[in-house]
Design a protein around this motif. Structure first.
Motif, PDB file in Angstrom:
ATOM      1  N   ILE A  44       0.791  -1.327  -0.142  1.00 17.50           N
ATOM      2  CA  ILE A  44      -0.037  -0.135   0.190  1.00 17.50           C
ATOM      3  C   ILE A  44       0.849   1.262  -0.004  1.00 17.50           C
ATOM      4  CG2 ILE A  44      -1.580   1.417   1.418  1.00 17.50           C
ATOM      5  CD1 ILE A  44      -2.989  -1.165   2.178  1.00 17.50           C
ATOM      6  N   SER A  45       1.902   0.967   0.962  1.00 17.97           N
ATOM      7  CA  SER A  45       2.821   2.525   0.901  1.00 17.97           C
ATOM      8  C   SER A  45       3.625   2.617  -0.266  1.00 17.97           C
ATOM      9  CB  SER A  45       3.907   2.313   2.025  1.00 17.97           C
ATOM     10  OG  SER A  45       4.780   1.283   2.105  1.00 17.97           O
ATOM     11  N   LEU A  46       3.810   1.692  -0.828  1.00 19.55           N
ATOM     12  CA  LEU A  46       4.630   1.605  -2.465  1.00 19.55           C
ATOM     13  C   LEU A  46       3.714   2.240  -3.241  1.00 19.55           C
ATOM     14  CD1 LEU A  46       6.825  -1.120  -3.695  1.00 19.55           C
ATOM     15  CD2 LEU A  46       5.101  -0.201  -5.252  1.00 19.55           C
ATOM     16  N   LEU A  47       2.481   1.790  -3.449  1.00 20.19           N
ATOM     17  CA  LEU A  47       1.475   2.269  -4.415  1.00 20.19           C
ATOM     18  C   LEU A  47       1.332   3.351  -4.134  1.00 20.19           C
ATOM     19  CD1 LEU A  47      -0.910  -1.040  -4.898  1.00 20.19           C
ATOM     20  CD2 LEU A  47       0.589  -0.078  -6.655  1.00 20.19           C
ATOM     21  N   GLU A  48       1.022   3.912  -2.703  1.00 21.11           N
ATOM     22  CA  GLU A  48       0.650   5.352  -2.751  1.00 21.11           C
ATOM     23  C   GLU A  48       1.722   6.296  -2.963  1.00 21.11           C
ATOM     24  OE1 GLU A  48      -2.438   4.951   1.170  1.00 21.11           O
ATOM     25  OE2 GLU A  48      -0.329   5.071   1.391  1.00 21.11           O
ATOM     26  N   SER A  49       2.794   5.899  -2.780  1.00 20.01           N
ATOM     27  CA  SER A  49       3.970   6.783  -3.136  1.00 20.01           C
ATOM     28  C   SER A  49       4.048   6.751  -4.708  1.00 20.01           C
ATOM     29  CB  SER A  49       5.273   6.445  -2.502  1.00 20.01           C
ATOM     30  OG  SER A  49       5.839   5.241  -3.049  1.00 20.01           O
ATOM     31  N   LYS A  50       3.778   5.715  -5.302  1.00 22.93           N
ATOM     32  CA  LYS A  50       3.879   5.552  -6.885  1.00 22.93           C
ATOM     33  C   LYS A  50       2.948   6.570  -7.344  1.00 22.93           C
ATOM     34  CE  LYS A  50       4.066   2.223 -10.514  1.00 22.93           C
ATOM     35  NZ  LYS A  50       4.055   0.819 -10.823  1.00 22.93           N
ATOM     36  N   LEU A  51       1.755   6.508  -6.704  1.00 25.18           N
ATOM     37  CA  LEU A  51       0.698   7.246  -7.390  1.00 25.18           C
ATOM     38  C   LEU A  51       0.783   8.932  -7.109  1.00 25.18           C
ATOM     39  CD1 LEU A  51      -2.291   7.051  -8.537  1.00 25.18           C
ATOM     40  CD2 LEU A  51      -2.993   7.078  -6.080  1.00 25.18           C
ATOM     41  N   GLU A  52       1.562   8.946  -6.008  1.00 21.60           N
ATOM     42  CA  GLU A  52       1.959  10.299  -5.524  1.00 21.60           C
ATOM     43  C   GLU A  52       2.760  10.951  -6.753  1.00 21.60           C
ATOM     44  OE1 GLU A  52       3.703  13.166  -1.893  1.00 21.60           O
ATOM     45  OE2 GLU A  52       3.415  10.963  -1.589  1.00 21.60           O
ATOM     46  N   ILE A  53       3.710  10.234  -7.044  1.00 20.39           N
ATOM     47  CA  ILE A  53       4.918  10.627  -8.062  1.00 20.39           C
ATOM     48  C   ILE A  53       3.992  10.797  -9.340  1.00 20.39           C
ATOM     49  CG2 ILE A  53       6.816   9.959  -9.322  1.00 20.39           C
ATOM     50  CD1 ILE A  53       7.879   8.311  -6.854  1.00 20.39           C
ATOM     51  N   LEU A  54       3.358   9.763  -9.776  1.00 22.88           N
ATOM     52  CA  LEU A  54       2.613   9.692 -10.964  1.00 22.88           C
ATOM     53  C   LEU A  54       1.764  10.879 -11.246  1.00 22.88           C
ATOM     54  CD1 LEU A  54       1.880   5.984 -11.717  1.00 22.88           C
ATOM     55  CD2 LEU A  54       3.798   7.337 -12.668  1.00 22.88           C
ATOM     56  N   ASN A  55       1.052  11.298 -10.079  1.00 24.30           N
ATOM     57  CA  ASN A  55       0.136  12.471 -10.072  1.00 24.30           C
ATOM     58  C   ASN A  55       0.866  13.565 -10.228  1.00 24.30           C
ATOM     59  OD1 ASN A  55      -2.547  11.432  -9.977  1.00 24.30           O
ATOM     60  ND2 ASN A  55      -2.539  10.771  -8.031  1.00 24.30           N
ATOM     61  N   SER A  56       2.115  13.737  -9.790  1.00 22.28           N
ATOM     62  CA  SER A  56       2.727  14.962  -9.846  1.00 22.28           C
ATOM     63  C   SER A  56       3.484  15.106 -11.210  1.00 22.28           C
ATOM     64  CB  SER A  56       4.026  15.026  -8.732  1.00 22.28           C
ATOM     65  OG  SER A  56       4.942  14.016  -9.262  1.00 22.28           O
ATOM     66  N   LEU A  57       3.428  14.050 -12.033  1.00 23.98           N
ATOM     67  CA  LEU A  57       4.056  14.278 -13.399  1.00 23.98           C
ATOM     68  C   LEU A  57       3.178  14.820 -14.501  1.00 23.98           C
ATOM     69  CD1 LEU A  57       5.730  11.018 -13.394  1.00 23.98           C
ATOM     70  CD2 LEU A  57       6.928  12.745 -12.870  1.00 23.98           C
ATOM     71  N   SER A  58       3.631  15.724 -15.202  1.00 28.05           N
ATOM     72  CA  SER A  58       2.989  16.184 -16.436  1.00 28.05           C
ATOM     73  C   SER A  58       3.318  15.324 -17.566  1.00 28.05           C
ATOM     74  CB  SER A  58       3.208  17.757 -16.492  1.00 28.05           C
ATOM     75  OG  SER A  58       3.292  17.926 -17.778  1.00 28.05           O
ATOM     76  N   GLU A  59       2.441  14.685 -18.191  1.00 22.56           N
ATOM     77  CA  GLU A  59       2.585  13.968 -19.364  1.00 22.56           C
ATOM     78  C   GLU A  59       3.138  14.608 -20.498  1.00 22.56           C
ATOM     79  OE1 GLU A  59      -0.910  11.648 -20.670  1.00 22.56           O
ATOM     80  OE2 GLU A  59       0.040  11.341 -22.507  1.00 22.56           O
ATOM     81  N   GLY A  60       2.967  16.050 -20.568  1.00 19.72           N
ATOM     82  CA  GLY A  60       3.390  17.005 -21.605  1.00 19.72           C
ATOM     83  C   GLY A  60       4.942  17.099 -21.672  1.00 19.72           C
ATOM     84  N   ASP A  61       5.200  17.260 -20.220  1.00 18.84           N
ATOM     85  CA  ASP A  61       6.650  17.658 -19.783  1.00 18.84           C
ATOM     86  C   ASP A  61       7.621  16.525 -19.955  1.00 18.84           C
ATOM     87  OD1 ASP A  61       5.925  20.157 -19.159  1.00 18.84           O
ATOM     88  OD2 ASP A  61       5.947  19.827 -17.092  1.00 18.84           O
ATOM     89  N   LEU A  62       6.671  15.354 -19.718  1.00 22.40           N
ATOM     90  CA  LEU A  62       7.633  14.031 -19.674  1.00 22.40           C
ATOM     91  C   LEU A  62       7.812  13.749 -21.202  1.00 22.40           C
ATOM     92  CD1 LEU A  62       5.696  11.831 -17.325  1.00 22.40           C
ATOM     93  CD2 LEU A  62       8.105  12.310 -17.184  1.00 22.40           C
ATOM     94  N   LYS A  63       6.974  13.852 -22.063  1.00 19.85           N
ATOM     95  CA  LYS A  63       7.147  13.588 -23.436  1.00 19.85           C
ATOM     96  C   LYS A  63       8.111  14.658 -24.204  1.00 19.85           C
ATOM     97  CE  LYS A  63       2.437  11.947 -25.059  1.00 19.85           C
ATOM     98  NZ  LYS A  63       1.432  12.168 -25.886  1.00 19.85           N
ATOM     99  N   ASP A  64       8.209  15.798 -23.655  1.00 17.48           N
ATOM    100  CA  ASP A  64       8.764  16.821 -24.138  1.00 17.48           C
ATOM    101  C   ASP A  64      10.334  16.493 -23.754  1.00 17.48           C
ATOM    102  OD1 ASP A  64       9.324  19.627 -25.653  1.00 17.48           O
ATOM    103  OD2 ASP A  64       9.787  20.333 -23.570  1.00 17.48           O
ATOM    104  N   SER A  65      10.670  16.420 -22.615  1.00 18.45           N
ATOM    105  CA  SER A  65      11.943  15.764 -22.078  1.00 18.45           C
ATOM    106  C   SER A  65      12.569  14.741 -22.885  1.00 18.45           C
ATOM    107  CB  SER A  65      11.984  15.588 -20.652  1.00 18.45           C
ATOM    108  OG  SER A  65      11.510  16.773 -19.791  1.00 18.45           O
ATOM    109  N   ILE A  66      11.762  13.652 -22.967  1.00 15.94           N
ATOM    110  CA  ILE A  66      11.951  12.320 -23.816  1.00 15.94           C
ATOM    111  C   ILE A  66      12.294  12.829 -25.129  1.00 15.94           C
ATOM    112  CG2 ILE A  66      11.398   9.963 -24.767  1.00 15.94           C
ATOM    113  CD1 ILE A  66       9.524   9.888 -22.169  1.00 15.94           C
TER     114      ILE A  66
END
Lengths: 201, 237
Positions: free
Chosen positions: B59-81
């Motif tokens: 649960i703690s792993l999924l919560e922290s994963k979800l927190e990270i994923l929520n904080s990411l912007s798909e547009g920024d990730l695509k642009d950086s890649i």
């Protein structure tokens, strides 16, 4: 009749050791019974609590998994970016050393002799240099040590050959052998001002 | 002759042992209940307890994963890649490599002589060796070497041979340098791991590099960032 009385007395009398044993057994039974009841009761309560808690956790996990799965595109992009960053950093540590070595060697050695060749591989540098008179050889060697200190490597230096021409000038051929790890741990970071160029597309 | 006296069996004597025997029976019964009911339940509770601990971790792993994923912007990730291809392309392409070296040699004012690429490995991901020969004055050659390091794209120089025998003190004579270079490309992954797998945290160095990438001037990308419609290949065994 008097005989019958005697028999009755004999029947009710028990050996003292038997009485002690019986007392000990009764105590054991009581203790074990209390223990059993406590264990069973405790287990029942504990088990119920754990089962409830496990069910709650499973529901929470399912809920979180659904939420994470909904963001799988973000996850894939993040993992891609993270892997690429790792590869770039790893390659950067290997990138600069050999390319920048000729200039460093030239700058340090050219005041004391004429460099004729530089050959570099992953862990070896071969230098050909005309040093002039014998007295100047020492200057060249000192300059070479300065260059080595600047590069941050600890090589083994071998003089492969020394030739002296008719005018008395010395030609040295030197080999520096170093660990390839040293070349990756002492290089400078490439200049990055946020304006890296388009790779020629 | 007198016969030896044998002890007489008396049922009344045996009766006095009945109570202790009964108690021993009860004790054995209790122990049997311990063995058959209490112990298996204890094992089962212990197992459930460790499962609960595992669930908590998950649960703690999924919560922290979800927190990270929520904080990411798909547009920024695509642009950086996509911008990261300035440093690390998705595949090795001959035209792209040739134009890259053409641009560098022209800028450094050296002449590109031989240029060999291992044909069989072109278009592949991974590393391909390149052999190049350049001619120019000393300072231009040094400038070209520096450009290889500074210009962004990751090219690892494996070996270098510089012939300085023809040089004059003015540095105006033409010199030749031969280089063996490795060009590395990294393809985009097609699939990602399971939901439970943790996300790697970016190190300080990686974060610095990411900031550097995000500051890059916009470029025309050779490949656009990938899409992840599935976690695993449904046809994989």
């Amino acid at each position: 009749m008097p005989q019958q009385t005697v028999n009755l007395q004999r029947k009710t009398r028990k050996k003292p050791s038997l009485v002690k044993l019986q007392k000990a057994l009764v105590t054991t039974v009581i203790v074990l019974s209390v223990l059993l009841v406590t264990c069973l009761g405790g287990m029942l309560i504990f088990k119920q609590t754990i089962v409830q808690s496990a069910n709650k956790q499973k529901n929470r996990i399912k809920e979180l998994q659904t939420q994470v799965d909904a963001l799988k595109n973000n996850e894939g992009l993040y993992l891609t970016l993270s892997a690429r960053l790792k590869t770039i950093l790893n390659l950067r540590t290997k990138q600069g050393f050999i390319a920048e070595l000729p200039e460093t060697l030239y700058d340090e050695l050219s005041p004391y002799g004429n460099l004729t060749s530089i050959q570099i591989t992953e862990s070896q540098v071969q230098i050909g240099i005309n040093t002039g008179k014998a007295a100047d050889v020492d200057q060249v060697i000192k300059a070479l040590y300065r260059a080595i200190a600047k590069l941050g490597i600890e090589p083994t230096i071998t003089a492969d050959s020394t030739e002296i021409d008719e005018s008395g000038d010395h030609s040295l051929s030197l080999t520096l052998v170093y660990s390839s790890d040293q070349s990756t741990s002492n290089i400078q970071e490439p200049a990055s001002n946020g304006t890296a160029e388009n790779p020629g597309i | 002759m007198e016969q030896p006296k044998t002890p007489e069996f008396n049922i009344e004597d045996l009766k006095q042992y009945s109570a202790p025997l009964l108690l021993v029976g009860v004790i054995i019964g209790i122990l049997v209940v311990f063995g058959t009911v209490v112990y298996p339940n204890f094992v089962s509770i212990k197992k459930s307890w460790s499962e609960t601990s595992k669930n908590n971790e998950q649960i703690s792993l999924l919560e922290s994963k979800l927190e990270i994923l929520n904080s990411l912007s798909e547009g920024d990730l695509k642009d950086s890649i996509e911008r990261s291809q300035v440093f690390l392309p998705v595949e090795n392409e001959a035209s792209e490599l040739i134009s890259y070296f053409d641009a560098r040699t022209a800028k450094a004012e050296v002449v590109l002589g031989d240029f060999e690429i291992s044909q069989s490995k072109l278009g592949d991901a991974g590393e391909i060796p390149l052999d190049i020969k350049i001619t120019g004055i000393r300072d231009s050659i040094f400038k070209f070497n520096k450009a290889l390091v500074d210009s962004g794209r990751l090219l690892v120089v494996n070996s270098l041979s510089l012939d300085l025998s023809g040089q004059e003190s003015s540095g105006s004579s033409q010199l030749t340098e031969e280089l063996t270079i490795t060009s590395t490309a990294e393809p985009f992954p097609e699939l990602i791991g399971s939901v439970e797998s943790s996300l790697p945290q970016l190190t300080t160095q990686e974060q610095e590099l990411l900031s550097e990438i995000q500051l890059l001037q916009p470029v025309i990308y050779t490949d656009i960032a990938p899409k992840f419609p599935a976690r695993k290949n449904p046809f994989a065994p």
